[in-house]
Scaffold this motif. Sequence first.
Motif, PDB file in Angstrom:
ATOM      1  N   ASP A 136      37.959   7.667  61.839  1.00  0.00           N
ATOM      2  CA  ASP A 136      37.415   7.130  63.088  1.00  0.00           C
ATOM      3  C   ASP A 136      38.111   5.801  63.389  1.00  0.00           C
ATOM      4  N   GLY A 137      38.544   5.631  64.629  1.00  0.00           N
ATOM      5  CA  GLY A 137      39.258   4.414  64.993  1.00  0.00           C
ATOM      6  C   GLY A 137      40.765   4.557  64.933  1.00  0.00           C
ATOM      7  N   THR A 138      41.269   5.648  64.323  1.00  0.00           N
ATOM      8  CA  THR A 138      42.704   5.943  64.350  1.00  0.00           C
ATOM      9  C   THR A 138      42.984   6.864  65.532  1.00  0.00           C
ATOM     10  N   ILE A 139      44.246   7.183  65.765  1.00  0.00           N
ATOM     11  CA  ILE A 139      44.574   8.085  66.872  1.00  0.00           C
ATOM     12  C   ILE A 139      44.021   9.488  66.642  1.00  0.00           C
ATOM     13  N   PHE A 140      43.638   9.811  65.394  1.00  0.00           N
ATOM     14  CA  PHE A 140      43.159  11.145  65.067  1.00  0.00           C
ATOM     15  C   PHE A 140      41.643  11.278  65.184  1.00  0.00           C
ATOM     16  N   GLY A 141      40.935  10.144  65.222  1.00  0.00           N
ATOM     17  CA  GLY A 141      39.485  10.164  65.102  1.00  0.00           C
ATOM     18  C   GLY A 141      38.781  10.995  66.146  1.00  0.00           C
ATOM     19  N   GLU A 142      39.082  10.762  67.415  1.00  0.00           N
ATOM     20  CA  GLU A 142      38.366  11.436  68.499  1.00  0.00           C
ATOM     21  C   GLU A 142      38.587  12.952  68.461  1.00  0.00           C
ATOM     22  N   HIS A 143      39.811  13.377  68.242  1.00  0.00           N
ATOM     23  CA  HIS A 143      40.107  14.816  68.216  1.00  0.00           C
ATOM     24  C   HIS A 143      39.455  15.494  67.013  1.00  0.00           C
ATOM     25  N   LEU A 144      39.462  14.826  65.858  1.00  0.00           N
ATOM     26  CA  LEU A 144      38.843  15.415  64.669  1.00  0.00           C
ATOM     27  C   LEU A 144      37.328  15.526  64.829  1.00  0.00           C
ATOM     28  N   GLU A 145      36.732  14.512  65.417  1.00  0.00           N
ATOM     29  CA  GLU A 145      35.282  14.559  65.633  1.00  0.00           C
ATOM     30  C   GLU A 145      34.913  15.723  66.549  1.00  0.00           C
ATOM     31  N   ALA A 146      35.731  15.936  67.590  1.00  0.00           N
ATOM     32  CA  ALA A 146      35.469  17.033  68.527  1.00  0.00           C
ATOM     33  C   ALA A 146      35.640  18.393  67.854  1.00  0.00           C
ATOM     34  N   ALA A 147      36.574  18.488  66.887  1.00  0.00           N
ATOM     35  CA  ALA A 147      36.863  19.768  66.230  1.00  0.00           C
ATOM     36  C   ALA A 147      35.915  20.063  65.072  1.00  0.00           C
ATOM     37  N   TYR A 148      35.167  19.054  64.633  1.00  0.00           N
ATOM     38  CA  TYR A 148      34.348  19.226  63.431  1.00  0.00           C
ATOM     39  C   TYR A 148      33.278  20.298  63.622  1.00  0.00           C
ATOM     40  N   GLU A 149      32.761  20.421  64.826  1.00  0.00           N
ATOM     41  CA  GLU A 149      31.741  21.443  65.095  1.00  0.00           C
ATOM     42  C   GLU A 149      32.326  22.845  64.910  1.00  0.00           C
ATOM     43  N   ASP A 150      33.561  23.049  65.397  1.00  0.00           N
ATOM     44  CA  ASP A 150      34.224  24.344  65.192  1.00  0.00           C
ATOM     45  C   ASP A 150      34.456  24.603  63.711  1.00  0.00           C
ATOM     46  N   TYR A 151      34.808  23.563  62.969  1.00  0.00           N
ATOM     47  CA  TYR A 151      34.997  23.725  61.530  1.00  0.00           C
ATOM     48  C   TYR A 151      33.686  24.158  60.866  1.00  0.00           C
ATOM     49  N   GLU A 152      32.592  23.508  61.227  1.00  0.00           N
ATOM     50  CA  GLU A 152      31.306  23.847  60.616  1.00  0.00           C
ATOM     51  C   GLU A 152      30.865  25.262  60.968  1.00  0.00           C
ATOM     52  N   SER A 153      31.113  25.690  62.209  1.00  0.00           N
ATOM     53  CA  SER A 153      30.641  27.010  62.635  1.00  0.00           C
ATOM     54  C   SER A 153      31.503  28.146  62.085  1.00  0.00           C
ATOM     55  N   THR A 154      32.798  27.864  61.847  1.00  0.00           N
ATOM     56  CA  THR A 154      33.691  28.923  61.362  1.00  0.00           C
ATOM     57  C   THR A 154      33.944  28.857  59.867  1.00  0.00           C
ATOM     58  N   GLY A 155      33.800  27.660  59.277  1.00  0.00           N
ATOM     59  CA  GLY A 155      34.145  27.491  57.869  1.00  0.00           C
ATOM     60  C   GLY A 155      35.641  27.494  57.626  1.00  0.00           C
ATOM     61  N   LEU A 156      36.417  27.355  58.688  1.00  0.00           N
ATOM     62  CA  LEU A 156      37.879  27.379  58.580  1.00  0.00           C
ATOM     63  C   LEU A 156      38.465  26.002  58.898  1.00  0.00           C
ATOM     64  N   LEU A 157      39.591  25.689  58.258  1.00  0.00           N
ATOM     65  CA  LEU A 157      40.257  24.413  58.517  1.00  0.00           C
ATOM     66  C   LEU A 157      41.068  24.416  59.809  1.00  0.00           C
ATOM     67  N   ILE A 158      41.330  25.596  60.358  1.00  0.00           N
ATOM     68  CA  ILE A 158      42.221  25.709  61.519  1.00  0.00           C
ATOM     69  C   ILE A 158      41.856  24.739  62.642  1.00  0.00           C
ATOM     70  N   PRO A 159      40.574  24.612  63.040  1.00  0.00           N
ATOM     71  CA  PRO A 159      40.261  23.672  64.131  1.00  0.00           C
ATOM     72  C   PRO A 159      40.640  22.233  63.801  1.00  0.00           C
ATOM     73  N   LEU A 160      40.420  21.804  62.560  1.00  0.00           N
ATOM     74  CA  LEU A 160      40.740  20.431  62.171  1.00  0.00           C
ATOM     75  C   LEU A 160      42.248  20.219  62.099  1.00  0.00           C
ATOM     76  N   GLU A 161      42.976  21.188  61.543  1.00  0.00           N
ATOM     77  CA  GLU A 161      44.437  21.060  61.471  1.00  0.00           C
ATOM     78  C   GLU A 161      45.047  21.029  62.866  1.00  0.00           C
ATOM     79  N   ASN A 162      44.542  21.890  63.746  1.00  0.00           N
ATOM     80  CA  ASN A 162      45.053  21.893  65.120  1.00  0.00           C
ATOM     81  C   ASN A 162      44.711  20.595  65.843  1.00  0.00           C
ATOM     82  N   ALA A 163      43.550  20.026  65.534  1.00  0.00           N
ATOM     83  CA  ALA A 163      43.155  18.757  66.143  1.00  0.00           C
ATOM     84  C   ALA A 163      44.083  17.627  65.707  1.00  0.00           C
ATOM     85  N   VAL A 164      44.518  17.659  64.456  1.00  0.00           N
ATOM     86  CA  VAL A 164      45.471  16.648  63.962  1.00  0.00           C
ATOM     87  C   VAL A 164      46.784  16.752  64.736  1.00  0.00           C
ATOM     88  N   ASP A 165      47.283  17.980  64.906  1.00  0.00           N
ATOM     89  CA  ASP A 165      48.514  18.186  65.692  1.00  0.00           C
ATOM     90  C   ASP A 165      48.334  17.681  67.121  1.00  0.00           C
TER      91      ASP A 165
END
Length: 351
Positions: free
Chosen positions: A154-183
């Motif tokens: 949080d507070g880095t350039i990645f924070g906002e996108h990762l926070e938005a993707a975390y819900e998809d990660y929790e619902s799917t159990g897959l890292l794909i949303p978080l990895e794509n959010a980093v990109d």
Amino acid sequence: MNTTEGTSNYEYVTARVRARKAALFDEEDYRKLLRMGPGEIARYMEETEYESEVNALGARYDGVDLVEYALNRNLAKHFNDLLDWADGKLYGLIARYLRKFDSWNIKTVLRGIYADTDRQSVRDDLIHAGEFEEAFLNRLAEANTIEDVVEMLDGTIFGEHLEAAYEDYESTGLLIPLENAVDLAYYDRLMDGLSETANRANRLYIEFLQAEIDFRNIRNVLRISRSGADIDPSEYYISGGRIFSANELSQLVGNADDLIAKVRDSTYGDELDEALDELERADSLIGFEHALDIALLEYSDHLSHVYPLSVCPVLAYVLAKQREVDNIRAIARGREAGLSEDRIEEELVVL
């Protein structure tokens, strides 16, 4: 000088980069390594431009550990050299691009936690070539949960996108949303403020990045498609490419043939015939991704030859050097795990 002001020294930096690129391992080197054990690989590296790293670390490590540490230290040294050499706007363009290793390190930490990999192995894979300080990277590597990593960023350039993707990660159990959010976060920041109507240096920089973005979008949408998860690819679409809109990419999910046809008809088609043929032949996601890597390497080489006194040879070298390190690491780990030469060879990306 090493500031974003002043005159860029393209001739000097590209000459140094050409010399470094000429020293990269070739197919014959990889064939030799495939027949060696980890200890022999380390000794072979000692006879190459990895000599100083192997010698410096040889008293503390051996085998695959020595190979790993030497590779990462050498990679960081080479990319820091680029920043030491460059002046003016060229320095700024290179520094901006090397933030990709912050992305690499975040994904390495996330994958380590997800797979319950031991902390030392995660730290071994970190590359100290981005903007994150070593102390911060160590804290990331010590995180206990994926949620902890998201909070730390949080507070880095990645924070906002990762926070938005975390819900998809929790619902799917897959890292794909978080990895794509980093990109998404990395490329959004990379392209921010760049204008195609600006000077030639910026236009060439953008042309190079557009290719990376197009191929990253393809990779990400294929991963979503193969996962079977209920994720909308358009949510992780990276803007700034040349050949796909978010809607087009979503419609091409699950249809590799149409994806390849779209690339063939694009600005990359003439330069990428062979790589695209390989994409069509690929019978697995890993094979398809490796073919994408080859296509991007070939396109980066094409830009380097067309524009030899520009940022393009520097960025092409970054891609090629990273690929060399990935290949050597794959061989060392594969030999340690007792994999066959053929099986290890499938993991390599060689032009």
